[in-house]
Structures are given as structure tokens and as C-alpha cells.
Design an enzyme around this catalytic site. Structure first.
Site, PDB file in Angstrom:
ATOM      1  N   GLU A  44       0.835  -1.205   0.000  1.00  0.00           N
ATOM      2  CA  GLU A  44       0.000   0.000   0.000  1.00  0.00           C
ATOM      3  C   GLU A  44       0.871   1.257   0.000  1.00  0.00           C
ATOM      4  O   GLU A  44       1.863   1.337   0.727  1.00  0.00           O
ATOM      5  CB  GLU A  44      -0.906  -0.015   1.227  1.00  0.00           C
ATOM      6  CG  GLU A  44      -1.879   1.158   1.288  1.00  0.00           C
ATOM      7  CD  GLU A  44      -2.750   1.150   2.530  1.00  0.00           C
ATOM      8  OE1 GLU A  44      -3.787   1.832   2.530  1.00  0.00           O
ATOM      9  OE2 GLU A  44      -2.393   0.458   3.513  1.00  0.00           O
ATOM     10  N   LYS A  79      -9.585   2.667  -2.862  1.00  0.00           N
ATOM     11  CA  LYS A  79      -9.936   2.115  -1.552  1.00  0.00           C
ATOM     12  C   LYS A  79     -11.282   2.644  -1.076  1.00  0.00           C
ATOM     13  O   LYS A  79     -11.512   3.851  -1.034  1.00  0.00           O
ATOM     14  CB  LYS A  79      -8.827   2.480  -0.556  1.00  0.00           C
ATOM     15  CG  LYS A  79      -8.975   1.893   0.834  1.00  0.00           C
ATOM     16  CD  LYS A  79      -7.739   2.234   1.649  1.00  0.00           C
ATOM     17  CE  LYS A  79      -7.773   1.649   3.044  1.00  0.00           C
ATOM     18  NZ  LYS A  79      -6.519   1.934   3.783  1.00  0.00           N
ATOM     19  N   CYS A 121      -5.963  -2.800   2.158  1.00  0.00           N
ATOM     20  CA  CYS A 121      -5.763  -2.686   3.605  1.00  0.00           C
ATOM     21  C   CYS A 121      -7.066  -2.794   4.404  1.00  0.00           C
ATOM     22  O   CYS A 121      -7.628  -3.882   4.511  1.00  0.00           O
ATOM     23  CB  CYS A 121      -5.004  -1.405   3.922  1.00  0.00           C
ATOM     24  SG  CYS A 121      -4.274  -1.400   5.592  1.00  0.00           S
TER      25      CYS A 121
END
Length: 320
Positions: free
Chosen positions: A83, A157, A194
């Protein structure tokens, strides 16, 4: 003793195959290299890089290029970085100066550079970066590059945390455009970044969209999430019957905070089994594994979860 040369040749061939299946480990510029075993059927050789902060964006980009080239030497056909791969995990603090890590995607210099590298190496690349759309509008984004260097698209994300050590709402808007799956040279690839991994709905959406491999690049710390790191992604792989590649950076970036990133990157198969060993808990490591893609159909024929799901029976899932 063998009675003829053909028998001896056959034995030698068998021995060579056995040798090739053995895991090997080498070292390149501080990276421990692990190579998995050959699988059966349609095999995709996939790679992950977990690494520490090198002190500058340029050094991080160079480090990832070196790793991509090493992975290609190992035969890797697809690779995902961690990430926000070219920066520190600056979300440990809230400071607008770190907006300067943003780039346009796909027109920024890092995407362009790795498009050229992907084409040269014949490798699919997943590049988690910090995207700018316009001043004040930024996303935590992964660009997907095909093995011929074509930019295929991006995933932004969706789930943005705001807790101590992970002040991400200061830096990122929630993602747009759902859960895309990209048709690549190695098959259908999805990305889930994540904190997303804590939300089963996105994993399922990626499966419904046809994903065969889902990469989950992360920056997560020892005191917060280590106890679930080896549970969530394998459970999601089982529930959705695809491969998951889970990546976490390593080390403490003391200039920015005390988050202790614990690595332990891995691939997990549709049965929830680790493909080879889990990565080191402290050191940078390049992980290369063979993924038997025929296993996806085998598991889905055994467990018909997609047939038996009842979307009409889950109205609560779309309520606040």
C-alpha cells in the site's frame, strides 16, 4: 543398474524435476527471495514485495523496480506492491505537506515508468499509489498494468479508517466505481486495499465480478491487527473461492510514528491454505509462488456458494 540408457535418462529427468520443485532462497540487496513449488494445470507464478521505508520516494521506486526485475528472473507473471508503495505510511500523522506524495493516475510519472517496465518484463503489475484528481480530492488507489504495458484501470480504496496511527480520512476520499475486476494476461485480477479487508461485502463483490486473484496491499501494525492477519484473508479466500495475495510493509518509520509494520505477506488458495511459507515478520522479502488456477474451478464445483447465495434474503446488508 539400469539395463539401457533410456532408463537412465528417465531417472535423470525425474531427478531434475524433483530438484526444480524444491524451494530456493537467495539474497539480493537485502531482500530475502522465496520461491514456491510448481503446481499442476494452469499455473500462474505470482509475486509480492514487502519492504521498509528507504528514506525517499525515488529510492522506494528504484527498490521496487529492482524487485520487479528479480521477480521476473524468477519467472513471475504478476506482481503487487505494498500500500502507498513509493512513500512512508504518513497517515500516522495529519499534515497537509504529505499531499505532495500524490500523482495523477494514469498520467503521472510512476504509472508511466512502470508501464514501460511491465512491457519490458512481460509482467502484470499492481501499483498502490496516492492519487490526485484535483487539489483537495485525493484517493488511496491501485493502478493495474497489463503484461504488454497497457493501463487497464484503477481501484480506489472504499473503506477509510480514522483511528490513532491511521488518520486516513485526513488524506483520502472514499473510493468510487465499485469493485472492478481486470482482464489481464494471467487471468481476472481484483484489488482490495488494507482496511477494506475487514468488510466481507467487497470480497464477495469481487468474486461476483469474476475475480480469480485478489491482491490486498496493506500497511498494518503489530499492536493493532496481527492477531487477525492470518485469519481474515484465508477466510475470505474460502468464502469466495479465489486466491488472495496479502502484502504488508515492515519496520517502524520513526519519523512519522510508532506503528510497527509486521510483514508476514503471503498467498492463500481457495481452500484457505497458505501457498508456501508466510513472509518474514521483520525483514524485507520478495515472495514468488506458483498458483494452480485450476484449483478455483475444483473448489467452486465442490462448494456451490455462488449458486446457493440468497441476495433477496439480505436486505439488512444495505441498510445503515
Amino acid at each position: 543398474m539400469h539395463q539401457n540408457r533410456s532408463q537412465c535418462d528417465g531417472c535423470a529427468t525425474k531427478a531434475a524435476r524433483t530438484c526444480r520443485r524444491r524451494r530456493s532462497a537467495t539474497t539480493l540487496e537485502g531482500l530475502h527471495i522465496k520461491q514456491g513449488e510448481y503446481g499442476m494445470g494452469r499455473v500462474v507464478k505470482a509475486a509480492l514485495l514487502q519492504t521498509d521505508w528507504a528514506g525517499s520516494k525515488d529510492k522506494m521506486i528504484d527498490k521496487h523496480e529492482v524487485a520487479a526485475r528479480e521477480a521476473a528472473k524468477q519467472g513471475a507473471q504478476v506482481m503487487c506492491f505494498q500500500e502507498l508503495f513509493y512513500g512512508p505510511y504518513f497517515c500516522q500523522v495529519q499534515d497537509a505537506k504529505y499531499y505532495d506524495y500524490t500523482e495523477q493516475i494514469p498520467d503521472g510519472p510512476t504509472t508511466k515508468r512502470f508501464q514501460s517496465i511491465a512491457k519490458e518484463l512481460g509482467m502484470v503489475l499492481v501499483l498502490p499509489m496516492y492519487e490526485i484528481v484535483q487539489p483537495g480530492l485525493y484517493y488511496n488507489t491501485a493502478a493495474v498494468i497489463d503484461a504488454d504495458g497497457r493501463y487497464l484501470g484503477k481501484y480506489r480504496k472504499q473503506h477509510i479508517p480514522q483511528v490513532k496511527g491511521f488518520w486516513e480520512k485526513f488524506y483520502f476520499a472514499p473510493g468510487t466505481d465499485g469493485y472492478p475486476v481486470f482482464e489481464t494476461a494471467v487471468g481476472k485480477v481484483g484489488v482490495y486495499i488494507c482496511y477494506d479487508r475487514h468488510f466481507p461485502e467487497g470480497w464477495r463483490a469481487l468474486g461476483l465480478n469474476g475475480a480469480e486473484i485478489v491482491f490486498n496491499p496493506s500497511a498494518t501494525s503489530r499492536g493493532l491487527s496481527e492477531y487477525i492477519w492470518r485469519l481474515e484473508q484465508p477466510a475470505s479466500a474460502v468464502a469466495n473461492m479465489y486466491y488472495v495475495g496479502a502484502i504488508n510493509r515492515v519496520g517502524i518509520e520513526s519519523e512519522y510514528g510508532d506503528d510497527d509494520f509486521y510483514g508476514q505477506s503471503y498467498f492463500v488458495d481457495p481452500e484457505g491454505k497458505f501457498v508456501g511459507e508466510v513472509g518474514d515478520a521483520h525483514k524485507p522479502e520478495l515472495i514468488v509462488r506458483d498458483l494452480d488456477m485450476d484449483k478455483i474451478k475444483m473448489v467452486r464445483d465442490r462448494w456451490a456458494f455462488y449458486r446457493d447465495r440468497r441476495p433477496d434474503a439480505y436486505p439488512e446488508l444495505v441498510r445503515r
